[in-house]
Design an enzyme around this catalytic site. Structure first.
Site, PDB file in Angstrom:
ATOM      1  N   HIS A 123      -9.488  -5.465  11.574  1.00 30.25           N
ATOM      2  CA  HIS A 123     -10.067  -5.419  10.044  1.00 30.25           C
ATOM      3  C   HIS A 123     -11.422  -4.599  10.340  1.00 30.25           C
ATOM      4  O   HIS A 123     -12.161  -4.883   9.482  1.00 30.25           O
ATOM      5  CB  HIS A 123     -10.003  -6.810   9.556  1.00 30.25           C
ATOM      6  CG  HIS A 123      -8.813  -7.226   9.135  1.00 30.25           C
ATOM      7  ND1 HIS A 123      -7.802  -7.582   9.807  1.00 30.25           N
ATOM      8  CD2 HIS A 123      -8.407  -7.618   7.664  1.00 30.25           C
ATOM      9  CE1 HIS A 123      -6.891  -8.004   9.008  1.00 30.25           C
ATOM     10  NE2 HIS A 123      -7.226  -7.941   7.692  1.00 30.25           N
ATOM     11  N   GLU A 132       0.827  -1.102  -0.030  1.00 26.67           N
ATOM     12  CA  GLU A 132       0.118  -0.154   0.028  1.00 26.67           C
ATOM     13  C   GLU A 132       0.959   1.277  -0.163  1.00 26.67           C
ATOM     14  O   GLU A 132       0.491   2.244  -0.539  1.00 26.67           O
ATOM     15  CB  GLU A 132      -0.874  -0.064   1.208  1.00 26.67           C
ATOM     16  CG  GLU A 132      -2.087  -1.096   0.920  1.00 26.67           C
ATOM     17  CD  GLU A 132      -1.850  -2.378   1.394  1.00 26.67           C
ATOM     18  OE1 GLU A 132      -2.728  -3.144   1.380  1.00 26.67           O
ATOM     19  OE2 GLU A 132      -0.534  -2.670   1.904  1.00 26.67           O
TER      20      GLU A 132
END
Length: 327
Positions: free
Chosen positions: A129, A60
């Protein structure tokens, strides 16, 4: 009007804009060969080719940086994070570069980039998450933050985000990709920074955004049966914040409940609470109530998770508190 899933509305918005402007490209993990982790880019590789729909490694920080740098050579990238939990790996590029290029270059380099992907919880995905970072990004000047709650808003706002010359954080939900809604056949754009009154009412204003607003709809239906009329405002954009829409509603209902899927300390609802009491204190007939998740990481246990996440029952209790409801 046609009926689309949320994921289809996202795909249509990106595809329509890419057909018009060759400087737009999509980059992220599994966006190409796999048609997107949530199938939000289905068919785009076949149409636009591998130079404009680009699969990346699990990196990322790397592909966020490539995207930001490419804006300085005339491109308008869309960077997809598989979830915004993973955007933390690339947050340096978002905060220290994308948000600041225009100012630090004296206006020479705008940064027309969209960072998009799902935010907040999506069931039993555990603590790392299931995080909502809207308030983190909204805290940073230079970024615009959009959190749509339905296919119509998602398509119109994503097209506006792609055309915007500033960096935009566009936050979705894994639990909404299958949601269906009516979307116009013809092209349309929704303005960034304008809230929408989803339901008119007279007794209390409920402000929310994103997938959690569904709990406000459920609560409003139940409260209506008990004679309490709720006005529901969907912020759609949290930065810039349409505070005028909230103030107008509060001046009518005189009561405010804010529902947000986020930790309770220093979030969007905290900012709204401050601005409303500062601008409309004399109109309030009760203290403002804000509803957030529990002040802990999200639990994996389904029983604990149900307690952690706000629901319609919490909204009903908060509304009854501010209207001083008595049986």
């Amino acid at each position: 009007m046609k009926v689309l899933q949320f994921r289809q509305a996202i795909c249509e918005a990106m595809s329509e804009e890419m057909r018009k402007d060759e400087s737009i490209y999509l980059m992220g993990e599994e966006v190409a060969e796999y048609n997107g982790a949530y199938k939000a880019s289905k068919g785009m590789l076949d149409e636009f080719g591998e130079k404009r729909v680009i699969d990346t490694p699990i990196s990322e920080l790397g592909f966020a940086g490539i995207g930001v740098g490419s804006t300085m050579t005339g491109n308008r990238p869309i960077i997809e994070f598989m979830t915004f939990n993973f955007a933390l790996v690339g947050i340096d590029q978002i905060i220290n570069n994308a948000a600041k290029i225009r100012q630090m270059s004296g206006g020479q380099f705008p940064c027309p980039i969209v960072f998009r992907g799902p935010t907040a919880s999506a069931g039993q995905l555990a603590a790392t998450h299931s995080q909502a970072f809207e308030s983190w990004y909204a805290n940073c000047p230079g970024l615009k933050v959009i959190v749509p709650s339905n296919p119509y808003d998602a398509k119109g706002l994503l097209k506006a985000a792609i055309r915007d010359d500033d960096p935009v954080i566009f936050m979705e939900s894994e639990q909404m990709y299958g949601d269906k809604g009516e979307v116009p056949e013809e092209e349309y754009i929704l303005p960034i920074g304008v809230a929408d009154i989803k339901r008119k009412g007279d007794d209390v204003t409920i402000v929310s955004f994103g997938k959690i607003i569904k709990e406000a709809y459920i609560a409003a239906d139940a409260l209506e049966k008990e004679g309490i009329s709720c006005e529901i405002i969907d912020l759609r954009t949290v930065r810039p914040l349409d505070i005028d829409a909230i103030l107008t509603s509060v001046k009518k209902t005189n009561r405010l409940v804010i529902l947000e899927e986020a930790w309770p300390f220093g979030n969007i609802s905290t900012e709204i609470t401050y601005q409303v009491q500062n601008e409309a204190f004399d109109y309030l007939d009760a203290p403002i109530e804000k509803i957030n998740t529990a002040d802990t990481p999200a639990p994996f246990s389904p029983v604990l998770f149900q307690e952690w996440l706000p629901g319609s029952e919490d909204v009903i209790a908060a509304v009854k508190k501010v209207v001083y409801f008595k049986k």
